[in-house]
Design a protein around this motif. Structure first.
Motif, PDB file in Angstrom:
ATOM      1  N   ALA A  30       0.824  -1.214   0.000  1.00 21.49           N
ATOM      2  CA  ALA A  30       0.000   0.000   0.000  1.00 21.49           C
ATOM      3  C   ALA A  30       0.855   1.259   0.000  1.00 21.49           C
ATOM      4  N   GLU A  31       2.098   1.120  -0.434  1.00 18.77           N
ATOM      5  CA  GLU A  31       3.038   2.236  -0.403  1.00 18.77           C
ATOM      6  C   GLU A  31       2.574   3.444  -1.209  1.00 18.77           C
ATOM      7  N   ASP A  32       1.899   3.213  -2.326  1.00 20.57           N
ATOM      8  CA  ASP A  32       1.525   4.317  -3.213  1.00 20.57           C
ATOM      9  C   ASP A  32       0.189   4.970  -2.850  1.00 20.57           C
ATOM     10  N   LEU A  33      -0.446   4.483  -1.811  1.00 22.88           N
ATOM     11  CA  LEU A  33      -1.735   5.054  -1.420  1.00 22.88           C
ATOM     12  C   LEU A  33      -1.557   6.192  -0.420  1.00 22.88           C
ATOM     13  N   SER A  34      -2.410   7.179  -0.547  1.00 21.10           N
ATOM     14  CA  SER A  34      -2.391   8.322   0.360  1.00 21.10           C
ATOM     15  C   SER A  34      -3.409   8.118   1.478  1.00 21.10           C
ATOM     16  N   TRP A  35      -2.924   8.075   2.708  1.00 25.96           N
ATOM     17  CA  TRP A  35      -3.815   7.958   3.862  1.00 25.96           C
ATOM     18  C   TRP A  35      -4.773   9.147   3.910  1.00 25.96           C
ATOM     19  N   THR A  36      -4.246  10.315   3.611  1.00 28.12           N
ATOM     20  CA  THR A  36      -5.061  11.532   3.653  1.00 28.12           C
ATOM     21  C   THR A  36      -6.217  11.441   2.669  1.00 28.12           C
ATOM     22  N   MET A  37      -5.929  10.997   1.450  1.00 25.86           N
ATOM     23  CA  MET A  37      -6.982  10.878   0.438  1.00 25.86           C
ATOM     24  C   MET A  37      -8.059   9.897   0.902  1.00 25.86           C
ATOM     25  N   ILE A  38      -7.637   8.773   1.452  1.00 24.70           N
ATOM     26  CA  ILE A  38      -8.609   7.775   1.897  1.00 24.70           C
ATOM     27  C   ILE A  38      -9.450   8.310   3.051  1.00 24.70           C
ATOM     28  N   LEU A  39      -8.815   8.992   3.985  1.00 27.75           N
ATOM     29  CA  LEU A  39      -9.559   9.559   5.120  1.00 27.75           C
ATOM     30  C   LEU A  39     -10.543  10.638   4.675  1.00 27.75           C
TER      31      LEU A  39
ATOM     32  N   VAL B  13     -18.143   3.420   1.794  1.00 26.44           N
ATOM     33  CA  VAL B  13     -17.463   3.650   3.072  1.00 26.44           C
ATOM     34  C   VAL B  13     -16.805   2.359   3.540  1.00 26.44           C
ATOM     35  N   ILE B  14     -17.523   1.253   3.465  1.00 26.11           N
ATOM     36  CA  ILE B  14     -16.982  -0.041   3.899  1.00 26.11           C
ATOM     37  C   ILE B  14     -15.757  -0.422   3.077  1.00 26.11           C
ATOM     38  N   VAL B  15     -15.846  -0.289   1.748  1.00 26.72           N
ATOM     39  CA  VAL B  15     -14.717  -0.618   0.874  1.00 26.72           C
ATOM     40  C   VAL B  15     -13.506   0.229   1.242  1.00 26.72           C
ATOM     41  N   ASN B  16     -13.712   1.506   1.471  1.00 28.13           N
ATOM     42  CA  ASN B  16     -12.595   2.395   1.770  1.00 28.13           C
ATOM     43  C   ASN B  16     -12.048   2.208   3.177  1.00 28.13           C
ATOM     44  N   ILE B  17     -12.873   1.784   4.113  1.00 26.61           N
ATOM     45  CA  ILE B  17     -12.365   1.447   5.454  1.00 26.61           C
ATOM     46  C   ILE B  17     -11.479   0.211   5.361  1.00 26.61           C
ATOM     47  N   ILE B  18     -11.895  -0.767   4.564  1.00 23.88           N
ATOM     48  CA  ILE B  18     -11.054  -1.953   4.352  1.00 23.88           C
ATOM     49  C   ILE B  18      -9.732  -1.536   3.708  1.00 23.88           C
TER      50      ILE B  18
ATOM     51  N   MET C  94      -2.797   0.386   6.766  1.00 25.99           N
ATOM     52  CA  MET C  94      -2.166   0.254   8.062  1.00 25.99           C
ATOM     53  C   MET C  94      -1.351  -1.033   8.165  1.00 25.99           C
ATOM     54  N   ILE C  95      -1.855  -2.082   7.571  1.00 28.75           N
ATOM     55  CA  ILE C  95      -1.182  -3.380   7.656  1.00 28.75           C
ATOM     56  C   ILE C  95       0.011  -3.440   6.712  1.00 28.75           C
TER      57      ILE C  95
END
Length: 86
Positions: A31-40, A69-74, A80-81
């Motif tokens: 998940a290195e290329d994903l932005s936590w901020t964007m997901i939040l 919301v569920i898909v994005n929480i997953i 995080m993992i």
């Protein structure tokens, strides 16, 4: 086109839009290329849409955005993992 059908189609498309990203993250365990901020921010916006759907009593808005919301929480949990600490 009936506005309800238009809303349902739009809801389905936006709800499933992040599934390919989720599948990729799960498959690659990366998940290195994903932005936590964007997901939040996305989860926050989608949650507000769910709330709006309840206020307007619009089931298509509630269901499509709740699913998203569920898909994005997953996806956030996967971040995080799988994100490596630097």
């Amino acid at each position: 086109m009936d506005e309800n059908i238009l809303g349902i189609i739009a809801g389905i498309l936006t709800s499933v839009s992040m599934i390919p990203q989720l599948v990729k993250v799960l498959k690659e365990k990366n998940a290195e290329d994903l932005s936590w901020t964007m997901i939040l921010v996305l989860i926050s916006g989608l949650s507000l849409w769910v709330w709006y759907g309840f206020i307007k009593d619009e089931l298509p808005i509630i269901l499509s955005n709740a699913f998203a919301v569920i898909v994005n929480i997953i996806l956030l949990i996967c971040c995080m993992i799988y994100k490596k600490s630097k």
